[in-house]
Structures are given as structure tokens and as C-alpha cells.
Design a protein around this motif. Structure first.
Motif, PDB file in Angstrom:
ATOM      1  N   CYS A  24       0.811  -1.211   0.000  1.00 24.41           N
ATOM      2  CA  CYS A  24       0.000   0.000   0.000  1.00 24.41           C
ATOM      3  C   CYS A  24       0.844   1.260   0.000  1.00 24.41           C
ATOM      4  CB  CYS A  24      -0.888   0.008   1.233  1.00 24.41           C
ATOM      5  SG  CYS A  24       0.010  -0.215   2.761  1.00 24.41           S
ATOM      6  N   VAL A  53       0.710   4.748  -6.072  1.00 21.33           N
ATOM      7  CA  VAL A  53      -0.530   5.444  -6.284  1.00 21.33           C
ATOM      8  C   VAL A  53      -0.506   6.421  -7.443  1.00 21.33           C
ATOM      9  CG1 VAL A  53      -2.387   6.690  -5.150  1.00 21.33           C
ATOM     10  CG2 VAL A  53      -0.936   5.239  -3.793  1.00 21.33           C
ATOM     11  N   TYR A  61       4.509   6.821  -0.331  1.00 21.78           N
ATOM     12  CA  TYR A  61       3.140   6.645   0.142  1.00 21.78           C
ATOM     13  C   TYR A  61       2.544   7.964   0.629  1.00 21.78           C
ATOM     14  CZ  TYR A  61      -0.376   5.350   3.687  1.00 21.78           C
ATOM     15  OH  TYR A  61      -1.496   5.270   4.470  1.00 21.78           O
ATOM     16  N   TYR A  62       3.306   8.686   1.439  1.00 22.21           N
ATOM     17  CA  TYR A  62       2.755   9.906   2.019  1.00 22.21           C
ATOM     18  C   TYR A  62       2.665  11.037   0.999  1.00 22.21           C
ATOM     19  CZ  TYR A  62       2.252   7.933   6.592  1.00 22.21           C
ATOM     20  OH  TYR A  62       1.799   7.159   7.632  1.00 22.21           O
ATOM     21  N   ARG A  64      -0.520  10.355  -1.152  1.00 18.62           N
ATOM     22  CA  ARG A  64      -1.789  10.723  -0.540  1.00 18.62           C
ATOM     23  C   ARG A  64      -2.121  12.194  -0.736  1.00 18.62           C
ATOM     24  NH1 ARG A  64      -1.488   8.640   5.507  1.00 18.62           N
ATOM     25  NH2 ARG A  64      -3.323   9.998   5.634  1.00 18.62           N
ATOM     26  N   ASN A  65      -1.142  12.997  -1.134  1.00 21.29           N
ATOM     27  CA  ASN A  65      -1.336  14.437  -1.279  1.00 21.29           C
ATOM     28  C   ASN A  65      -1.359  14.913  -2.730  1.00 21.29           C
ATOM     29  OD1 ASN A  65      -1.029  15.940   1.598  1.00 21.29           O
ATOM     30  ND2 ASN A  65       0.128  14.042   1.562  1.00 21.29           N
ATOM     31  N   CYS A  91     -14.189   4.561  -2.496  1.00 25.84           N
ATOM     32  CA  CYS A  91     -12.758   4.474  -2.790  1.00 25.84           C
ATOM     33  C   CYS A  91     -12.448   4.774  -4.257  1.00 25.84           C
ATOM     34  CB  CYS A  91     -12.235   3.067  -2.473  1.00 25.84           C
ATOM     35  SG  CYS A  91     -12.200   2.678  -0.711  1.00 25.84           S
ATOM     36  N   ILE A  93      -8.162   3.205  -2.453  1.00 30.19           N
ATOM     37  CA  ILE A  93      -7.791   4.366  -1.633  1.00 30.19           C
ATOM     38  C   ILE A  93      -9.060   5.131  -1.271  1.00 30.19           C
ATOM     39  CG2 ILE A  93      -6.324   6.419  -1.522  1.00 30.19           C
ATOM     40  CD1 ILE A  93      -4.768   3.929  -2.220  1.00 30.19           C
ATOM     41  N   ASN A 112      -8.468  12.027   3.557  1.00 30.28           N
ATOM     42  CA  ASN A 112      -7.375  11.230   4.117  1.00 30.28           C
ATOM     43  C   ASN A 112      -6.564  10.501   3.058  1.00 30.28           C
ATOM     44  OD1 ASN A 112      -7.617  11.490   7.083  1.00 30.28           O
ATOM     45  ND2 ASN A 112      -9.645  10.631   6.735  1.00 30.28           N
ATOM     46  N   ARG A 113      -7.222  10.019   1.989  1.00 34.47           N
ATOM     47  CA  ARG A 113      -6.556   9.257   0.925  1.00 34.47           C
ATOM     48  C   ARG A 113      -5.765   8.071   1.495  1.00 34.47           C
ATOM     49  NH1 ARG A 113      -9.591  11.051  -3.012  1.00 34.47           N
ATOM     50  NH2 ARG A 113      -9.138  13.144  -3.741  1.00 34.47           N
ATOM     51  N   ILE A 114      -6.396   7.287   2.358  1.00 33.43           N
ATOM     52  CA  ILE A 114      -5.728   6.148   2.970  1.00 33.43           C
ATOM     53  C   ILE A 114      -6.016   4.882   2.168  1.00 33.43           C
ATOM     54  CG2 ILE A 114      -5.621   4.665   5.018  1.00 33.43           C
ATOM     55  CD1 ILE A 114      -6.299   7.041   6.698  1.00 33.43           C
TER      56      ILE A 114
END
Length: 258
Positions: free
Chosen positions: A13, A17, A147-148, A151-152, A196, A219, A224-226
Motif C-alpha cells: 500500500c 498510487v 506513500y505519504y 496521498r497528497n 474508494c 484508496i 485522508n486518501r488512505i
């Protein structure tokens, strides 16, 4: 690049993305204090668990503040007898750009052990790792910072079947992964059912993946986009990554009400 398959699946995960040069949204969607837990299942059995934590770092880089992201990935139960994994990863990122300063990993996978320390020098565009030095341009990440950052990313312009690339450094060089956006879908995980965004990263066939194996990643379609779930087909059976715990989030989770 060594193929440490279970570790790859434990952190499936993380870096899979969005595109390598995609623009970041103005507001950062996560904060220090966030903790996310995933379980990896093979059939009805829990095979492993991964925990990811974010915190403010007391360590600075070039006098600049940093966020520390720390992940632990361990096998569970009888899978410790089959192929024991005890892995730790950490990255220090710029809290504004979300680009990494420094990354390290300690992997113990069966009888295999590997440690690495990676420095991203963005003034000289050089990555320095245990295996040597590597030139790069543009946005290049490690597992956790990818990953982080992902998410942005601004995904407002994505259309179904759009293909995106992500560049990341792993062990012996900079690699590129292609991801296809498949649209929106409701998916159930350990914390409920969520609206999602669905993606399909590419897979390289081998001892564990069939030639036509598919990998799907969901996602949350919110602030949050987790990643809440991942599913990958194997030569025998399949593996499912499932979100089981989330705390310290910047925004409240918003499961679908039944």
C-alpha cells in the motif's frame, strides 16, 4: 534488485498510487501522531501485520525540520515457521514538500538479512546508499515517503484508464512503476465500508505471480486518501491487505452508512 516478495506485499500500500511529477495539493492531508495498521491475509489465515507511524522529528536536515515516518512489518502465527519476517523502515521527510531527506531499512526475511541507509542530496541530485551513488532528477522517493506524497497528489483530473508513473529508489537504483486508474468503487475493510478510488499497479511475473496476475488497490475517496485494501493474485491463491486500525488522523474517517 533482490525479490523479497513478502516484504513487498506487506508494504504494497505504500509507493503505488500516483504519477512521478504530479502536483501536490496545497494542504497536507496527514499529521504527526497518525498511526495506521494493516493485516495481510492468505485465504482465511492472517499472514502478517504492518504498522505505520508518523511523528515530529527532533533531528533536522540542513537546519530544516522533518517528519519521521516509521513502519514495522512482521509475519504472524504459523507463517513465522514458514518464512519469518521482521522488517523495519523509516524515512525523514520535509513536512512541506514531503520529499525525503534520509531513508533506512533493516530487513530480516527467513535467512536473509539486509540493511540500507539512503541519503537524498537534492542540491547535487545524488542518492547515496550502501550499494553506491545514483544520479537522479525530479521527484524520487523511498517506500514510505512515496506513500505519504501520493496521498497528497491532486487527482481531480484523473480519468478511467489513465496511466501514471511513480519513481522510487530501492536497494540498487531508481525504478519506475506504472499504475492504471480504474474508477470509483465501494470497498469493505476492517474499519467499515468506504467510497474508494481503485488502481491497478503493474506486476512482474515470477515465482510468486502468474503471467496474468492482477493487483488492485483501493484508496479512500476523501481528504485522508488512505489505502484501505489491496488484493493480489498469486501462483497459488491470493493475498489481501486490509486496513484494521487508524488513529491520530487529521480528518475523521467517513465510512458509508448502511
Amino acid at each position: 534488485m533482490k525479490k523479497y516478495y513478502l516484504a513487498f506485499l506487506l508494504l504494497i500500500c505504500l509507493p503505488r498510487v500516483y504519477g512521478q511529477e504530479a502536483s501536490k495539493t496545497d494542504a497536507v492531508v496527514f499529521q504527526a501522531g497518525e498511526q495506521i495498521t494493516y493485516k495481510l491475509r492468505y485465504g482465511i489465515f492472517t499472514a502478517a501485520e504492518a504498522i505505520i507511524k508518523t511523528e515530529n522529528s527532533t533531528q533536522k536536515f540542513d537546519g530544516k525540520p522533518a517528519l519521521r515516518i516509521h513502519a514495522i512489518a512482521n509475519t504472524a502465527g504459523t507463517f513465522n515457521l514458514l518464512f519469518k519476517v521482521r522488517n523495519q523502515y523509516q524515512t525523514f521527510i520535509n513536512p512541506t514538500t514531503l520529499l525525503p531527506y534520509y531513508y533506512s531499512e533493516e530487513r530480516k526475511e527467513g535467512g536473509y538479512k539486509h540493511n540500507d541507509k539512503v541519503i537524498f542530496d537534492r542540491d547535487k541530485n545524488i542518492i547515496t546508499a550502501n550499494s553506491g551513488t545514483y544520479p537522479f532528477t525530479g521527484n524520487v522517493f523511498d517506500f514510505l515517503s512515496a506513500y505519504y506524497f501520493a496521498r497528497n497528489v491532486d487527482i481531480s483530473g484523473l480519468r478511467i484508464n489513465d496511466k501514471l508513473d511513480l519513481r522510487y529508489f530501492l536497494e540498487d537504483g531508481v525504478h519506475t512503476l506504472t499504475i492504471t486508474y480504474l474508477g470509483k468503487e465501494q470497498i469493505k475493510c476492517g474499519l467499515g465500508t468506504f467510497n474508494c478510488l481503485k488502481f491497478s499497479p503493474t506486476i512482474i511475473p515470477g515465482r510468486i505471480f502468474r503471467k496474468n496476475s492482477k493487483l488492485y488497490l483501493w484508496i479512500t475517496d476523501d481528504k485522508n486518501r488512505i489505502p484501505v485494501k489491496a488484493h493480489v493474485e498469486l501462483v497459488v491463491g491470493s493475498l489481501v491487505m486490509d486496513l484494521t486500525q487508524a488513529s491520530g488522523l487529521k480528518y475523521a474517517l467517513n465510512p458509508v452508512k448502511k
